[in-house]
Scaffold this active site. Structure first.
Site, PDB file in Angstrom:
ATOM      1  N   GLY A   1       0.683  -1.215  -0.035  1.00  0.00           N
ATOM      2  CA  GLY A   1       0.122   0.122  -0.132  1.00  0.00           C
ATOM      3  C   GLY A   1       0.666   1.093   0.057  1.00  0.00           C
TER       4      GLY A   1
ATOM      5  N   GLY B   1      -4.404  -0.321  13.300  1.00  0.00           N
ATOM      6  CA  GLY B   1      -3.295   0.057  14.002  1.00  0.00           C
ATOM      7  C   GLY B   1      -2.257  -1.130  14.163  1.00  0.00           C
TER       8      GLY B   1
ATOM      9  CB  THR C   1      -0.332  -3.163   9.922  1.00  0.00           C
ATOM     10  OG1 THR C   1      -1.495  -4.096   9.444  1.00  0.00           O
ATOM     11  CG2 THR C   1       0.990  -3.400   8.925  1.00  0.00           C
TER      12      THR C   1
ATOM     13  CG  ASP D   1      -1.575   1.844   3.111  1.00  0.00           C
ATOM     14  OD1 ASP D   1      -1.117   1.372   4.353  1.00  0.00           O
ATOM     15  OD2 ASP D   1      -1.877   0.996   2.434  1.00  0.00           O
TER      16      ASP D   1
ATOM     17  CG  ASP E   1      -8.738   0.220   9.638  1.00  0.00           C
ATOM     18  OD1 ASP E   1      -9.531   0.644  10.396  1.00  0.00           O
ATOM     19  OD2 ASP E   1      -9.161  -0.560   8.586  1.00  0.00           O
TER      20      ASP E   1
ATOM     21  CG  ASP F   1      -5.543  -3.391  -2.429  1.00  0.00           C
ATOM     22  OD1 ASP F   1      -5.009  -2.880  -1.169  1.00  0.00           O
ATOM     23  OD2 ASP F   1      -5.763  -4.465  -2.521  1.00  0.00           O
TER      24      ASP F   1
HETATM   25  P1  5GP Z   1      -4.525  -1.798  10.106  1.00  0.00           P
HETATM   26  O1  5GP Z   1      -5.811  -2.334  10.343  1.00  0.00           O
HETATM   27  O2  5GP Z   1      -3.238  -2.884  10.719  1.00  0.00           O
HETATM   28  O3  5GP Z   1      -4.076  -0.410  10.981  1.00  0.00           O
HETATM   29  O4  5GP Z   1      -4.194  -1.542   8.685  1.00  0.00           O
HETATM   30  C1  5GP Z   1      -3.923  -2.621   7.937  1.00  0.00           C
HETATM   31  C2  5GP Z   1      -3.498  -2.500   6.221  1.00  0.00           C
HETATM   32  O5  5GP Z   1      -4.948  -2.379   5.908  1.00  0.00           O
HETATM   33  C3  5GP Z   1      -3.130  -0.723   5.828  1.00  0.00           C
HETATM   34  O6  5GP Z   1      -1.783  -0.972   5.809  1.00  0.00           O
HETATM   35  C4  5GP Z   1      -3.552  -1.054   4.612  1.00  0.00           C
HETATM   36  O7  5GP Z   1      -2.862  -1.623   3.627  1.00  0.00           O
HETATM   37  C5  5GP Z   1      -4.941  -1.895   4.715  1.00  0.00           C
HETATM   38  N1  5GP Z   1      -6.213  -0.840   4.848  1.00  0.00           N
HETATM   39  C6  5GP Z   1      -6.623  -0.311   5.850  1.00  0.00           C
HETATM   40  N2  5GP Z   1      -7.683   0.809   5.781  1.00  0.00           N
HETATM   41  C7  5GP Z   1      -7.866   0.539   4.406  1.00  0.00           C
HETATM   42  C8  5GP Z   1      -8.758   1.213   3.639  1.00  0.00           C
HETATM   43  O8  5GP Z   1      -9.589   2.143   4.056  1.00  0.00           O
HETATM   44  N3  5GP Z   1      -8.498   1.093   2.181  1.00  0.00           N
HETATM   45  C9  5GP Z   1      -7.481   0.268   1.713  1.00  0.00           C
HETATM   46  N4  5GP Z   1      -7.615   0.243   0.616  1.00  0.00           N
HETATM   47  N5  5GP Z   1      -6.712  -0.462   2.807  1.00  0.00           N
HETATM   48  C10 5GP Z   1      -6.987  -0.104   3.806  1.00  0.00           C
HETATM   49 MG    MG Z   2      -0.747  -1.994   4.263  1.00  0.00          MG
END
Ligand code: 5GP
Ligand code: MG
Length: 177
Positions: A47, A107, A109, A102, A105, A161
């Site tokens: 991303g 958090g 990752t 990128d 969300d 994506d």
């Molecule tokens: P986390 O939930 O661990 O913070 O986010 C994990 C990954 O999910 C992000 O790095 C991103 O690649 C993907 N992601 C989270 N929210 C979105 C979104 O709104 N759109 C897209 N395309 N990917 C997302």
């Molecule tokens: Mg990502």
């Protein structure tokens, strides 16, 4: 505009202005903490592909780029096991690390990669994301540089994506329901 995109949330011009400002803030900070300013830029794939390409051209110091892979999403929602799988991490011992992703969300990752990098004893570590959702989970994660705060909706474009598509869109938008 791509027919699948309902509306543009952040246009390319605004993205480019903000990325430049992030680069300047990071540079200013590093000049303060270390005159040598050599960094390892750890970019979370896939991303952050476009973001990191643009951001690094606003970072004039000596940089090594290392890519790490993480995946927690299946389609539009976080995978049910909720534990992002992380690929091999680079050797960052004694280095200044800039971790770039990128979007914040849940958090999970960024938290996971940052804590694993910390175990490798870098000299310093800072995180930079282009987008952060206005969610308690995302706001709690330590992140020194944030491009834009956005509402909790699924966005695509500029590297982000849906099911592998739309990464090539130059703007960030919301897909049609
Ligand atoms: P986390 O939930 O661990 O913070 O986010 C994990 C990954 O999910 C992000 O790095 C991103 O690649 C993907 N992601 C989270 N929210 C979105 C979104 O709104 N759109 C897209 N395309 N990917 C997302
Ligand atoms: Mg990502």
């Amino acid at each position: 505009m791509n027919r699948d995109i309902d509306h543009i949330l952040i246009a390319r011009g605004a993205i480019s202005d903000r990325v430049r400002a992030l680069g300047e803030a990071i540079t200013e900070h590093l000049e303060e903490v270390d005159a040598e300013q050599e960094i390892v830029l750890v970019a979370v794939m896939t991303g952050s592909l476009i973001f990191v390409a643009d951001l690094m051209r606003h970072l004039p110091m000596k940089i090594r780029i290392q890519l790490v892979t993480a995946s927690s999403y299946i389609g539009e929602s976080t995978a049910s096991n909720n534990n992002p799988s992380i690929g091999e991490l680079p050797d960052v011992k004694g280095r200044h690390v800039l971790l770039v992703d990128d979007i914040l969300d849940s958090g999970k990752t960024l938290t996971r990669i940052r804590s694993e990098l910390e175990l490798l004893k870098p000299q310093s570590i800072q995180s930079c994301v282009l987008l952060r959702k206005k969610l308690p989970s995302a706001m709690e994660v330590p992140c020194e540089y944030v491009g834009f705060e956005i509402e909790d909706e699924f966005v695509v474009g500029y590297g982000l994506d849906f099911d592998g598509y739309y990464r090539n869109l130059p703007d960030i938008g919301v897909i049609c329901p």
